[in-house]
Structures are given as structure tokens and as C-alpha cells.
Design a protein around this motif. Structure first.
Motif, PDB file in Angstrom:
ATOM      1  N   GLU A 461       0.501  -0.625  14.396  1.00 28.28           N
ATOM      2  CA  GLU A 461      -0.590  -1.597  15.286  1.00 28.28           C
ATOM      3  C   GLU A 461      -0.503  -1.826  16.661  1.00 28.28           C
ATOM      4  N   GLN A 462       1.021  -1.516  17.146  1.00 33.24           N
ATOM      5  CA  GLN A 462       1.306  -1.218  18.361  1.00 33.24           C
ATOM      6  C   GLN A 462       0.749  -0.150  18.907  1.00 33.24           C
ATOM      7  N   ALA A 463       0.381   0.916  18.034  1.00 27.66           N
ATOM      8  CA  ALA A 463      -0.239   2.369  18.641  1.00 27.66           C
ATOM      9  C   ALA A 463      -1.648   2.049  18.623  1.00 27.66           C
ATOM     10  N   GLY A 464      -2.299   1.167  17.961  1.00 27.74           N
ATOM     11  CA  GLY A 464      -3.536   1.168  17.795  1.00 27.74           C
ATOM     12  C   GLY A 464      -4.347   1.882  16.748  1.00 27.74           C
ATOM     13  N   ASP A 465      -3.314   2.312  15.837  1.00 29.97           N
ATOM     14  CA  ASP A 465      -3.774   3.135  14.629  1.00 29.97           C
ATOM     15  C   ASP A 465      -3.883   2.594  13.488  1.00 29.97           C
ATOM     16  N   PHE A 466      -5.067   1.628  13.248  1.00 34.50           N
ATOM     17  CA  PHE A 466      -5.146   0.785  12.353  1.00 34.50           C
ATOM     18  C   PHE A 466      -5.224   1.368  11.080  1.00 34.50           C
ATOM     19  N   GLN A 467      -5.968   2.428  10.825  1.00 36.17           N
ATOM     20  CA  GLN A 467      -6.252   3.214   9.564  1.00 36.17           C
ATOM     21  C   GLN A 467      -4.896   3.282   9.032  1.00 36.17           C
ATOM     22  N   SER A 468      -3.868   3.962   9.706  1.00 32.96           N
ATOM     23  CA  SER A 468      -2.431   4.273   9.331  1.00 32.96           C
ATOM     24  C   SER A 468      -1.697   2.904   8.844  1.00 32.96           C
ATOM     25  N   ALA A 469      -1.858   1.683   9.781  1.00 34.84           N
ATOM     26  CA  ALA A 469      -1.287   0.276   9.469  1.00 34.84           C
ATOM     27  C   ALA A 469      -1.827   0.120   8.234  1.00 34.84           C
ATOM     28  N   ILE A 470      -3.278   0.212   7.662  1.00 36.19           N
ATOM     29  CA  ILE A 470      -3.770  -0.260   6.568  1.00 36.19           C
ATOM     30  C   ILE A 470      -2.704   0.692   5.307  1.00 36.19           C
ATOM     31  N   ASP A 471      -2.933   1.986   5.663  1.00 38.10           N
ATOM     32  CA  ASP A 471      -2.038   2.669   4.574  1.00 38.10           C
ATOM     33  C   ASP A 471      -0.679   2.039   4.437  1.00 38.10           C
ATOM     34  N   SER A 472      -0.072   1.600   5.272  1.00 40.02           N
ATOM     35  CA  SER A 472       1.386   1.074   5.399  1.00 40.02           C
ATOM     36  C   SER A 472       1.428  -0.261   4.382  1.00 40.02           C
ATOM     37  N   TRP A 473       0.241  -0.883   4.769  1.00 35.48           N
ATOM     38  CA  TRP A 473       0.127  -2.282   3.869  1.00 35.48           C
ATOM     39  C   TRP A 473      -0.155  -1.819   2.397  1.00 35.48           C
ATOM     40  N   SER A 474      -0.732  -0.888   1.943  1.00 37.63           N
ATOM     41  CA  SER A 474      -0.970  -0.265   0.713  1.00 37.63           C
ATOM     42  C   SER A 474       0.356  -0.196  -0.002  1.00 37.63           C
ATOM     43  N   HIS A 475       1.752   0.022   0.646  1.00 33.33           N
ATOM     44  CA  HIS A 475       2.941   0.032   0.170  1.00 33.33           C
ATOM     45  C   HIS A 475       3.556  -1.190  -0.225  1.00 33.33           C
ATOM     46  N   ILE A 476       2.893  -2.236   0.716  1.00 35.39           N
ATOM     47  CA  ILE A 476       3.473  -3.678   0.405  1.00 35.39           C
ATOM     48  C   ILE A 476       2.922  -4.346  -0.344  1.00 35.39           C
ATOM     49  N   GLN A 477       1.565  -4.825   0.074  1.00 35.02           N
ATOM     50  CA  GLN A 477       0.356  -5.491  -0.626  1.00 35.02           C
ATOM     51  C   GLN A 477      -0.774  -4.919  -0.776  1.00 35.02           C
ATOM     52  N   PRO A 478      -1.201  -4.024  -1.941  1.00 33.64           N
ATOM     53  CA  PRO A 478      -2.263  -3.300  -2.202  1.00 33.64           C
ATOM     54  C   PRO A 478      -3.517  -3.719  -2.033  1.00 33.64           C
ATOM     55  N   GLU A 479      -3.523  -5.292  -2.649  1.00 35.42           N
ATOM     56  CA  GLU A 479      -4.675  -6.009  -2.522  1.00 35.42           C
ATOM     57  C   GLU A 479      -5.107  -6.196  -1.137  1.00 35.42           C
ATOM     58  N   LEU A 480      -4.076  -6.611  -0.350  1.00 33.80           N
ATOM     59  CA  LEU A 480      -4.277  -7.020   1.164  1.00 33.80           C
ATOM     60  C   LEU A 480      -4.776  -5.671   1.938  1.00 33.80           C
ATOM     61  N   ALA A 481      -4.227  -4.628   1.428  1.00 40.33           N
ATOM     62  CA  ALA A 481      -4.623  -3.337   2.150  1.00 40.33           C
ATOM     63  C   ALA A 481      -6.193  -3.091   1.803  1.00 40.33           C
ATOM     64  N   THR A 482      -6.476  -3.205   0.634  1.00 45.17           N
ATOM     65  CA  THR A 482      -8.207  -3.188   0.358  1.00 45.17           C
ATOM     66  C   THR A 482      -8.908  -4.099   1.224  1.00 45.17           C
ATOM     67  N   ALA A 483      -8.328  -5.266   1.262  1.00 46.59           N
ATOM     68  CA  ALA A 483      -9.206  -6.277   2.125  1.00 46.59           C
ATOM     69  C   ALA A 483      -9.264  -6.022   3.654  1.00 46.59           C
ATOM     70  N   LEU A 484      -8.032  -5.467   4.246  1.00 52.40           N
ATOM     71  CA  LEU A 484      -7.944  -4.884   5.496  1.00 52.40           C
ATOM     72  C   LEU A 484      -8.988  -3.755   5.655  1.00 52.40           C
ATOM     73  N   GLY A 485      -8.839  -2.764   4.734  1.00 57.70           N
ATOM     74  CA  GLY A 485      -9.646  -1.504   4.757  1.00 57.70           C
ATOM     75  C   GLY A 485     -11.285  -2.114   4.974  1.00 57.70           C
TER      76      GLY A 485
END
Length: 600
Positions: A461-485
Motif C-alpha cells: 500500500e505504501q508503494a501504491g501497488d494495490f494489486q500486490s496488496a490484494i494478493d497479500s490479503w488473500s493469505h490473510i482473509q481470502p473473502e476480503l481479498a475477493t471484495a478488494l479485487g
């Protein structure tokens, strides 16, 4: 790192193998009436019959009571045939501290893989020395006696000009994992290792120690000593003195305590050891346990400097990680630091702690810097002094110097979770987003730890790379990662931040008065400046420690808001920063401004 094969046949059928067996290291250790480390060492060095399920994802251990009973009988028979020692200096120890338990291995891999390579500063002392907590066999009537002996030895060794002592938490972690000498040398820059064992026998308490050189694995000094069976508190100082006398032939060790230091009572010292153990455990619940023991230490000895130092760190950690309200924690921290300064005027840690309070609570930037630098000058080998100054410099926009100090802290205490998280934070805040992401990404690849994914996504997020941030969320909360995507696909960064804000809103509903800087960032990114400013106003009035990082948080949508500027003015930040000149564009995930990109 391959796991050592257990004694006996490799078992394939789990249900058959485990029937009537001891199904964990803890169960095996309890059956032996020993601790887990002793059981693991007995397996390694003396053939304790332990079996493993090699087909499982994470190998599990088990043992049969009958096999252990037979092994114990053979071991006792062999011991009875050995000549009895008459006490005094004993023969050189034959054991080596090198075992690898499964959990310890995973912890080491976690810390090892997150460690950023560090080059010691020119001022660093020549030999970084690890004092391992001694192995313990038998009931000494004292909790964590090995930590107490290690603390006394470390205190005296640290006074030697040519010695720098490895951080306590790192020494415990690396020792528990049985890290090989070559790894200690090559990956952590450690030059010397002091280790030993405390054994309670029917007629004596025996203490052995060994100083080894990691370069060639040579034993530079070793000794064993026997003492009449008494309480450990009455033996501990004598054992430390004998070991230090032996080491004096190899190291120039001042034996006198420096001015301001004093010996505390045994009960107070034991509670300090326990407090430090829980403080190093690094969790909100353990901060309370640490404080309990530091307070008990002060009941036994109201002038215990060590207790006040531990108490100050516990309060500071609890506040910084949100486990205690800032107004309570920092008032108590300041009081503890002032006690340290009165009891020991030359103690540099007191200055560092007082500087930290001026920094995160009073927002007195000039006094904070003066005290933090004074503390480091008085205690140049303190990882904590480097750590505290690094965070201050980062918040004040001195990114390069802040990285230098957090790296030096990591050199002194290379596997401390406090230091490693600080290293990732500061790399990201200082504009080195790629380095921060690489650090956390290497760990996430090796271990499935949600905490790692959290820090990784923040760095993205600090780097502005939101797609990679979403990928990181997929390892924490997969459902949230889907909503973010989905949100990011439809509405870009604003959509991403709206979903993140909604996650924090449920938490805020349960705790309506808390300050949540993540929520302020998310609302700012989503374009809801009113909600973002309301949260920042709450943090300002609560004097939350996280407010000092306003210049490095991604809050560029607020920089022109009069309310934001009013807060910055009242905090004294406007005189240090021109927020209109802070770059609103983060480092590009494709390369952008590169590793040296500055935020100012």
C-alpha cells in the motif's frame, strides 16, 4: 534445514504408532520430568528413543513409555559405573549446544528469512558475543535460572571494550534453535558464543561453561564447577564469578560494577528475569505479565534499576502496539525513566526512554532528539537506543539515517521481533518500499504466518501497488481479498480503500473511542476527508503515539485541508515540514523512483 531422524524405525501408520504413546515433545518432557530442550538434547546426544511421522506436512514426534523406561535404566546403569567427582573444578564438558527442535526451527526460519543483511557501523566493537541461556537439568527451586545467570554474565562482558553483547531475545531464539556456529558467524555476524549447563545432582549443583570462536569452532576456554546444594540464588553469583574469572584469561573483563550499578535482592532479580522473559515474548497479554513481575521486583527492591528499565519498555511497547491507552502508558514510562536517571545518572537508557516520551507523547521534537542522541552516545551498543532513535529520525523525514540506525539495531539484536518489525516499518516509511516488500515477501514465501501477510500488504500500500496488496490479503482473509479485487477493478485505489475502511468500521463500532490510523489512511484514500480528519482529530486529542508519523503516512489527499494543517501546526510539525512539498506519488511498483526515492 533437514530435520534430524529420530532413533528407532520410521513409522508410517499414524493410528497404530500413536496408540498408547507420548504424542508431543511436551508430553515426552513431562514424562521425563525435564524441560523440552533437555529432552531434545537427550535425543540428539544420548539416543533417547523418539519417533517421527515423516509423511506429515509438519513432522510430529511421539515416543513409547516402555522404550523410554528401558533407555533411562540403561542410562542410570552407565552413570553408576562412572567415577564420582569430588567437587571443585571439573573436567572439560563434552556436550555441544546444537540441537534443532521442530518449533525452534520454524521460529529460526521465520526470523532468519526476514533479516535484512546488515553491515556493522565502523563504531561497532570487534567481537559480537552471544551469551546463551544455560541448559538446566533438575529443579533448582527458581524459575528461568538460566536467564538470570546469562544476564549477570552479559552485564560484565558488555563492559569489556572489545565485546558487544548480542540482544537477549536473539540469544534465546538462536540458542533454542541450536543454530550452528557457521550460521551464527555467516548470517548473524556473531564472533563468540558463551554457553553452558546447570545440573542439580543429589549432592551438588554443577555449572559448566564454554567459550567458542565461531570462525574455526575452537574452544577458547571451558570450565566446570561444583557447589554444595543450596538455593540457586545463593549459588548464582558465585557461579558467574567463577566463569568470569576463567574468561579473564581470554577477555579483558572489568569485574567491578560501574558507578550507579548495585546488586539487587535475589527475589527482585528473579522477578526481573521473569519480567524480561515475558517482555521478549512480544504480545499484548505478555506485556501485562511482564509488568506484574517488574512490580513484584520493586516490592522486594524499590531501588532496582533493572526493574524500572523493564517496566519502562513494557509500558512503551504496550502503548506503541495499542495494548494500553497512551496517556496512562507514557505517564508511567516517564516516571520509570526518571527513577532510572535518579538511581543511575550515567545510564544512557534513561535518556533514550525520556527522549521517546518527548517524541511520541509530548511532541517536543528538539528535546526528543537531544535525549535520544544522548542516550545512544552513552549506550552505543544498545539495540534499543538505536531502535528508538531510528523511529524518531524516520518520523522527522531523516530516512537514510533512520535506516542506518535500525540496521545497527538489527546487527546487535538480529532476530528480535521488535527490531525486525521496526526494520520493515522504517524501510517502508523511509521510501524504500521495494526493500520492505522484499523483506516481508521472503518470509511469506516460507511460512504461512498471517502477521507476515499483514506487514507485506501495508508495504505494498505504501508503494501504491494495490494489486500486490490484494494478493497479500488473500493469505490473510481470502473473502476480503475477493471484495478488494472487485472494488479495485471497478473503481481503482478509491474502491480498494473504501473496502479497507469498511473492515475497520466494524472494529470501531465495538471500540468507538479508539484511534485507528489505518482507518484514517483508508478514508483519505477513498476520498472521505471528513471521516479521515475526524479520526486524526481523535488521535490528536488522545495524543496517540501513531500521530507522530503524519509526515510519512500516505495522507496526501489531506495535505491541503485546513483542518490537517491546523493539527500539524499544533503538533509543531509545520515548522519542520512543508506538506505541500511532500510527494503525493509513492514509489512505482514497476521501479518508479527506485530504491533511493525520498518522500520529502
Amino acid at each position: 534445514m533437514p530435520l534430524k531422524q529420530g532413533a528407532g524405525p520410521q513409522v508410517q501408520g499414524e493410528s497404530d504408532a500413536q496408540a498408547g504413546s507420548l504424542k508431543s515433545w511436551k508430553a515426552i518432557a513431562n514424562y521425563l520430568h525435564r524441560d523440552v530442550r533437555t529432552a531434545q538434547r537427550w535425543e540428539r546426544d544420548e539416543g533417547l528413543p523418539v519417533h517421527r511421522h515423516e509423511h506429515l506436512k509438519r513432522a510430529t514426534v511421539f515416543a513409547y513409555p516402555g522404550e523410554i523406561d528401558a533407555w533411562l535404566a540403561d542410562r542410570q546403569q552407565a552413570a553408576n559405573q562412572e567415577p564420582k567427582s569430588k567437587g571443585g573444578p571439573l573436567s572439560q564438558p563434552s556436550w555441544l549446544i546444537a540441537g534443532v527442535g521442530i518449533l525452534a526451527t520454524l521460529l529460526l526460519v521465520f526470523f532468519w528469512t526476514t533479516r535484512e543483511p546488515v553491515t556493522p557501523s565502523p563504531a561497532a566493537k570487534a567481537r559480537l558475543t552471544m551469551v546463551s541461556p544455560f541448559l538446566v537439568e533438575g529443579d533448582l527451586g527458581s524459575e528461568r535460572p538460566a536467564d538470570g545467570l546469562a544476564a549477570i554474565l552479559s552485564e560484565h562482558l558488555a563492559a569489556a571494550e572489545q565485546i558487544m553483547i548480542l540482544g537477549r531475545a536473539s540469544a534465546r531464539t538462536l540458542s533454542d534453535a541450536g543454530t550452528p556456529l557457521a550460521t551464527l558467524r555467516d548470517d548473524f555476524g556473531i564472533n563468540l558464543v558463551l554457553s553452558g549447563e546447570i545440573t542439580q545432582t543429589p549432592d551438588a549443583t554443577r555449572v559448566s561453561a564454554e567459550l567458542r570462536d565461531t570462525e574455526g569452532g575452537n574452544t577458547l576456554w571451558s570450565g566446570e564447577f561444583a557447589y554444595p546444594r543450596e538455593s540457586w540464588s545463593s549459588i548464582q553469583d558465585a557461579a558467574a564469578g567463577d566463569i568470569l574469572d576463567g574468561l579473564a584469561s581470554r577477555l579483558d573483563i572489568p569485574r567491578e560494577r560501574r558507578a550507579g550499578q548495585r546488586k539487587s535482592t535475589p527475589n527482585a532479580e528473579e522477578h526481573v528475569v521473569l519480567g524480561n522473559y515475558y517482555l521478549d515474548a512480544f504480545s499484548a497479554a505478555n506485556f501485562d505479565r511482564a509488568l506484574f513481575h517488574f512490580r513484584k521486583a520493586l516490592e522486594y527492591d524499590p531501588a532496582s534499576t533493572d526493574a524500572y528499565v523493564g517496566m519502562a519498555y513494557a509500558y512503551g511497547s504496550a502503548a506503541f502496539w495499542g495494548a494500553m491507552p497512551s496517556d496512562i502508558a507514557y505517564r508511567e514510562l516517564k516516571d520509570a525513566a526518571e527513577h532510572i536517571a535518579r538511581l543511575d545518572p550515567d545510564n544512557g537508557i534513561a535518556d533514550s526512554l525520556l527522549g521517546w516520551v518527548q517524541f511520541v507523547y509530548y511532541w517536543n521534537w528538539e528535546d526528543a532528539e537531544r535525549l535520544l542522541r544522548s542516550g545512544l552516545a552513552r549506550a552505543p551498543d544498545s539495540a534499543q537506543a538505536h531502535y528508538l532513535l531510528a523511529y524518531y529520525l524516520c518520523a522527522m523525514g531523516e530516512g537514510e539515517e533512520s535506516v542506518t540506525h535500525i540496521q545497527q539495531a538489527a546487527h546487535i539484536d538480529p532476530v528480535s521481533p521488535f527490531i525486525l518489525i521496526g526494520l520493515g516499518d522504517i524501510l517502508a516509511y523511509a521510501g524504500h518500499s521495494s526493500a520492505a516488500i522484499e523483506q516481508w515477501h521472503k518470509t511469506a514465501e516460507r511460512l504461512d504466518l498471517p502477521e507476515v501477510g499483514f506487514f507485506t500488504r501495508f508495504a505494498y500500500e505504501q508503494a501504491g501497488d494495490f494489486q500486490s496488496a490484494i494478493d497479500s490479503w488473500s493469505h490473510i482473509q481470502p473473502e476480503l481479498a475477493t471484495a478488494l479485487g472487485d472494488a479495485y477493478l471497478s473503481d481503482g485505489a478509491a474502491g480498494y480503500w473504501r473496502v479497507i475502511a469498511s473492515v475497520y468500521e466494524s472494529d470501531l463500532a465495538a471500540y468507538p473511542n479508539q484511534f485507528n490510523w489505518h482507518y484514517a489512511i483508508a478514508k483519505a484514500g477513498a476520498g472521505d476527508t471528513d471521516a479521515a480528519m475526524a479520526m486524526l482529530s481523535r488521535g490528536f486529542h488522545q495524543r496517540d503515539a501513531a500521530m507522530v508519523f503524519l509526515p510519512v503516512y500516505p495522507l496526501s489527499p489531506l495535505y491541503n485541508d485546513p483542518r490537517f494543517r491546523a493539527i500539524a501546526e499544533q503538533m509543531g510539525l509545520s515548522g519542520r515540514f512543508d506538506f505541500t512539498q511532500l510527494s503525493p506519488a509513492p514509489e512505482s511498483p514497476e521501479g518508479g523512483s527506485g530504491e533511493g526515492g525520498e518522500r520529502l
